[in-house]
Design an enzyme around this catalytic site. Structure first.
Site, PDB file in Angstrom:
ATOM      1  N   GLY A  60       0.686  -1.198   0.029  1.00  9.29           N
ATOM      2  CA  GLY A  60      -0.096   0.134   0.120  1.00  9.29           C
ATOM      3  C   GLY A  60       1.015   1.269   0.184  1.00  9.29           C
ATOM      4  O   GLY A  60       0.446   2.315   0.531  1.00  9.29           O
TER       5      GLY A  60
ATOM      6  N   GLY B 224       0.149   5.078  -0.997  1.00  8.17           N
ATOM      7  CA  GLY B 224      -0.981   5.927  -0.578  1.00  8.17           C
ATOM      8  C   GLY B 224      -0.475   7.096   0.241  1.00  8.17           C
ATOM      9  O   GLY B 224       0.685   7.561   0.282  1.00  8.17           O
ATOM     10  N   GLN B 225      -1.399   7.655   1.187  1.00  4.78           N
ATOM     11  CA  GLN B 225      -1.022   8.852   1.837  1.00  4.78           C
ATOM     12  C   GLN B 225       0.203   8.636   2.796  1.00  4.78           C
ATOM     13  O   GLN B 225       1.297   9.383   2.984  1.00  4.78           O
ATOM     14  CB  GLN B 225      -2.032   9.420   2.506  1.00  4.78           C
TER      15      GLN B 225
ATOM     16  N   ASP C 101       2.365  -2.017  -4.146  1.00  5.11           N
ATOM     17  CA  ASP C 101       1.046  -1.469  -4.294  1.00  5.11           C
ATOM     18  C   ASP C 101       0.144  -2.020  -5.310  1.00  5.11           C
ATOM     19  O   ASP C 101       0.734  -2.737  -6.259  1.00  5.11           O
ATOM     20  CB  ASP C 101       1.027   0.125  -4.464  1.00  5.11           C
ATOM     21  N   ILE C 102      -1.205  -2.227  -5.483  1.00  2.00           N
ATOM     22  CA  ILE C 102      -2.169  -2.698  -6.576  1.00  2.00           C
ATOM     23  C   ILE C 102      -1.669  -2.024  -7.761  1.00  2.00           C
ATOM     24  O   ILE C 102      -1.845  -2.541  -8.790  1.00  2.00           O
ATOM     25  CB  ILE C 102      -3.485  -2.666  -6.080  1.00  2.00           C
TER      26      ILE C 102
ATOM     27  N   ILE D 208      -2.790  -7.448  -2.437  1.00  4.59           N
ATOM     28  CA  ILE D 208      -2.486  -8.146  -1.081  1.00  4.59           C
ATOM     29  C   ILE D 208      -3.562  -9.254  -1.235  1.00  4.59           C
ATOM     30  O   ILE D 208      -3.295 -10.365  -0.311  1.00  4.59           O
ATOM     31  CB  ILE D 208      -2.828  -7.055  -0.181  1.00  4.59           C
TER      32      ILE D 208
ATOM     33  N   TYR E  34     -15.530   0.481   8.320  1.00  2.00           N
ATOM     34  CA  TYR E  34     -14.300   0.531   8.507  1.00  2.00           C
ATOM     35  C   TYR E  34     -13.565   0.292   9.856  1.00  2.00           C
ATOM     36  O   TYR E  34     -12.734  -0.445  10.217  1.00  2.00           O
ATOM     37  CB  TYR E  34     -13.916   1.991   7.851  1.00  2.00           C
TER      38      TYR E  34
ATOM     39  N   LYS F 278     -11.219  -2.643  11.516  1.00  3.13           N
ATOM     40  CA  LYS F 278     -10.235  -2.407  12.437  1.00  3.13           C
ATOM     41  C   LYS F 278     -10.179  -3.068  13.900  1.00  3.13           C
ATOM     42  O   LYS F 278      -9.371  -3.554  14.189  1.00  3.13           O
ATOM     43  CB  LYS F 278      -9.909  -0.686  12.523  1.00  3.13           C
TER      44      LYS F 278
HETATM   45  P1  NAD Z   1      -4.471   5.315   1.376  1.00  2.00           P
HETATM   46  O1  NAD Z   1      -5.864   5.155   0.779  1.00  2.00           O
HETATM   47  O2  NAD Z   1      -3.854   6.649   0.934  1.00  2.00           O
HETATM   48  O3  NAD Z   1      -3.529   4.216   0.557  1.00  2.00           O
HETATM   49  C1  NAD Z   1      -3.822   2.879   0.514  1.00  2.00           C
HETATM   50  C2  NAD Z   1      -3.030   2.467  -0.427  1.00  2.00           C
HETATM   51  O4  NAD Z   1      -3.349   0.820  -0.560  1.00  2.00           O
HETATM   52  C3  NAD Z   1      -3.330   2.778  -2.001  1.00  2.00           C
HETATM   53  O5  NAD Z   1      -2.230   3.172  -2.564  1.00  2.00           O
HETATM   54  C4  NAD Z   1      -4.032   1.869  -2.496  1.00  2.00           C
HETATM   55  O6  NAD Z   1      -3.626   1.954  -3.995  1.00  2.00           O
HETATM   56  C5  NAD Z   1      -3.229   0.833  -2.069  1.00  2.00           C
HETATM   57  N1  NAD Z   1      -4.043  -0.353  -2.211  1.00  2.00           N
HETATM   58  C6  NAD Z   1      -5.488  -0.611  -2.279  1.00  2.00           C
HETATM   59  N2  NAD Z   1      -5.961  -1.871  -2.357  1.00  2.00           N
HETATM   60  C7  NAD Z   1      -5.040  -2.741  -2.406  1.00  2.00           C
HETATM   61  C8  NAD Z   1      -4.434  -4.123  -2.618  1.00  2.00           C
HETATM   62  N3  NAD Z   1      -5.687  -4.864  -2.794  1.00  2.00           N
HETATM   63  N4  NAD Z   1      -3.532  -4.596  -2.649  1.00  2.00           N
HETATM   64  C9  NAD Z   1      -2.508  -3.674  -2.545  1.00  2.00           C
HETATM   65  N5  NAD Z   1      -2.411  -2.288  -2.378  1.00  2.00           N
HETATM   66  C10 NAD Z   1      -3.588  -1.924  -2.360  1.00  2.00           C
HETATM   67  O7  NAD Z   1      -4.398   4.875   2.836  1.00  2.00           O
HETATM   68  P2  NAD Z   1      -3.742   5.503   3.996  1.00  2.00           P
HETATM   69  O8  NAD Z   1      -3.977   6.826   4.511  1.00  2.00           O
HETATM   70  O9  NAD Z   1      -2.154   5.630   3.474  1.00  2.00           O
HETATM   71  O10 NAD Z   1      -3.648   4.613   5.142  1.00  2.00           O
HETATM   72  C11 NAD Z   1      -2.799   3.460   5.169  1.00  2.00           C
HETATM   73  C12 NAD Z   1      -3.457   2.800   6.255  1.00  2.00           C
HETATM   74  O11 NAD Z   1      -3.416   3.569   7.576  1.00  2.00           O
HETATM   75  C13 NAD Z   1      -4.653   2.076   6.140  1.00  2.00           C
HETATM   76  O12 NAD Z   1      -4.893   0.628   6.830  1.00  2.00           O
HETATM   77  C14 NAD Z   1      -5.654   2.981   7.038  1.00  2.00           C
HETATM   78  O13 NAD Z   1      -6.795   2.343   7.275  1.00  2.00           O
HETATM   79  C15 NAD Z   1      -4.680   3.364   8.066  1.00  2.00           C
HETATM   80  N6  NAD Z   1      -5.017   4.705   8.856  1.00  2.00           N
HETATM   81  C16 NAD Z   1      -4.920   5.878   7.893  1.00  2.00           C
HETATM   82  C17 NAD Z   1      -5.362   7.152   8.492  1.00  2.00           C
HETATM   83  C18 NAD Z   1      -4.993   8.402   7.760  1.00  2.00           C
HETATM   84  O14 NAD Z   1      -5.447   9.619   8.281  1.00  2.00           O
HETATM   85  N7  NAD Z   1      -4.410   8.260   6.530  1.00  2.00           N
HETATM   86  C19 NAD Z   1      -5.617   7.151   9.817  1.00  2.00           C
HETATM   87  C20 NAD Z   1      -5.905   6.022  10.620  1.00  2.00           C
HETATM   88  C21 NAD Z   1      -5.587   4.842   9.887  1.00  2.00           C
HETATM   89  N1  SER Z   2      -8.167   9.224   8.784  1.00  2.00           N
HETATM   90  C1  SER Z   2      -8.980   8.027   8.789  1.00  2.00           C
HETATM   91  C2  SER Z   2     -10.157   8.176   8.083  1.00  2.00           C
HETATM   92  O1  SER Z   2     -10.666   9.225   8.006  1.00  2.00           O
HETATM   93  C3  SER Z   2      -9.242   7.546  10.177  1.00  2.00           C
HETATM   94  O2  SER Z   2      -9.036   6.109  10.373  1.00  2.00           O
HETATM   95  O3  SER Z   2     -10.996   7.115   7.497  1.00  2.00           O
END
Ligand code: NAD
Ligand code: SER
Length: 334
Positions: free
Chosen positions: A29, A32-33, A55-56, A74, A163, A167
């Site tokens: 992943g 992503g962000q 990543d996918i 994944i 979601y 989690k």
């Molecule tokens: P995001 O959506 O920005 O990135 C997720 C990445 O996963 C993307 O690049 C997407 O292409 C990739 N992806 C999706 N499906 C896939 C698959 N089947 N196989 C491989 N890759 C795949 O999410 P993020 O903000 O970077 O979050 C990452 C993790 O952190 C997640 O588990 C999210 O729940 C957790 N999280 C994020 C936040 C936040 O504020 N960003 C807060 C709490 C928890």
């Molecule tokens: N930033 C995340 C969301 O809003 C919290 O897990 O989904």
């Protein structure tokens, strides 16, 4: 060095060091962000060839093209296993998931992705193919029956989003795999994360990034949450530091194997807009709450993270003023 000759000792040391040097870290992943910034930081620490981004997505983003990249779904367990085996991966950071807002439009798919991805990685560790896992949880594990202020680590948890349900279930499975099979899995309940190097991916807290994009473009912003919706938030540099810190501390310091509460800042859209206006001048914001309002309303206002502070010395660094300044400068330079 008991019965070994100097030569034997020297050779065994070289093999040990080379084995360590060759074993790899896989970030799933990575586009992503969080993934983009995590990959960059891990590569700074351990070397660009040591950290495999995956990543996918078929194409590796430019930002992380300074090291290896593998396209990986994944859900495809065979491909996951072959990447792990072929590259001697020993640590996995599993970031692939659907976030809160997107997950509500595809609840069944979100459940499958968020759970199956985790199982695939937990099983790798159970079968001794990898040594250590990082898997993030979220403030979304709490629900409207949890205390809203300074939400404690251990409390009522009745999430109302798919979601949050995924989690919370994931947390229970992490603890189960640790207790039952000795899997070294480490986890943080991230607050909403704020960054400018990579865009957010469909969460309820994304407004706190979108607002800056509009501000630097000198445009007004319509916020999908009401002005007084206070949520726990964190600047990305603190989140990345927390992630690497929890992975680096000795295993004996990790007392919680579900997921640690983690606190950064707490603010509402009005407070954020006020600080933006203070630093940048005239800024217009209006409010038009949509379906994300009820998600936000079910989440805490602030978090008590005393266990993270005590167990592995966690300390947040970036306050609201610095966060706003870094976001405005970072986005203006893009
Ligand atoms: P995001 O959506 O920005 O990135 C997720 C990445 O996963 C993307 O690049 C997407 O292409 C990739 N992806 C999706 N499906 C896939 C698959 N089947 N196989 C491989 N890759 C795949 O999410 P993020 O903000 O970077 O979050 C990452 C993790 O952190 C997640 O588990 C999210 O729940 C957790 N999280 C994020 C936040 C936040 O504020 N960003 C807060 C709490 C928890
Ligand atoms: N930033 C995340 C969301 O809003 C919290 O897990 O989904």
């Amino acid at each position: 060095m008991t019965n070994l000759s100097f030569d034997d000792y020297f050779i065994s040391k070289v093999i040990f060091v080379e084995t360590l040097a060759m074993s790899k870290i896989l970030v799933i992943g990575a586009c992503g962000q969080i993934g983009i910034e995590l990959v960059l930081e891990l590569r700074k620490l351990y070397g660009s060839q040591t950290v495999l981004a995956s990543d996918i997505k078929d194409i590796c983003p430019k930002a992380i093209a300074n090291g290896p990249y593998h396209s990986l779904d994944i859900m495809d367990n065979n491909r996951l296993e072959s990447i792990v085996e072929d590259h001697d991966v020993k640590q996995v950071y599993l970031l692939a998931a659907l976030l809160s807002a997107t997950a509500e439009s595809k609840p069944r798919f979100a459940w499958d992705l968020n759970m199956e991805g985790l199982f695939n990685v937990l099983e790798l560790a159970k079968n001794n193919k990898i040594n250590k896992i990082f898997w993030p949880s979220s403030i979304a594990v709490f629900g409207s029956n949890s205390p809203m202020n300074q939400t404690p680590q251990h409390t009522t948890m009745e999430p109302s989003t798919v979601y949050g349900i995924s989690k919370l279930a994931g947390e229970r499975w992490c603890e189960y795999y640790h207790n039952k099979y000795g899997v070294d899995v480490r986890s943080i309940r991230y607050p909403g994360l704020i960054s400018y190097k990579s865009a957010p991916g469909g969460g309820t807290t994304d407004y706190a990034v979108d607002i800056f994009v509009k501000a630097v473009a000198d445009e007004a912003y319509t916020c999908y949450l009401s002005e007084d919706t206070k949520l726990p938030m964190m600047y990305m540099s603190d989140a990345i530091r927390a992630t690497i810190e929890i992975m680096e501390v000795p295993t004996s310091q990790i007392k919680i194997r579900s997921s640690y509460n983690l606190a950064g800042l707490s603010f509402n859209p009005k407070e954020l807009a006020t600080e933006i206006e203070k630093q940048r001048g005239d800024f217009k914001i209006t409010y038009a709450p949509d379906f994300r309002q009820s998600i936000a309303d079910s989440w805490p206002n602030s978090i008590d993270d005393k266990y993270a502070q005590t167990d592995w010395n966690w300390e947040n660094r970036i306050n609201l003023k610095t966060l706003v300044s870094e976001m405005l400068h970072g986005l203006s330079e893009d």
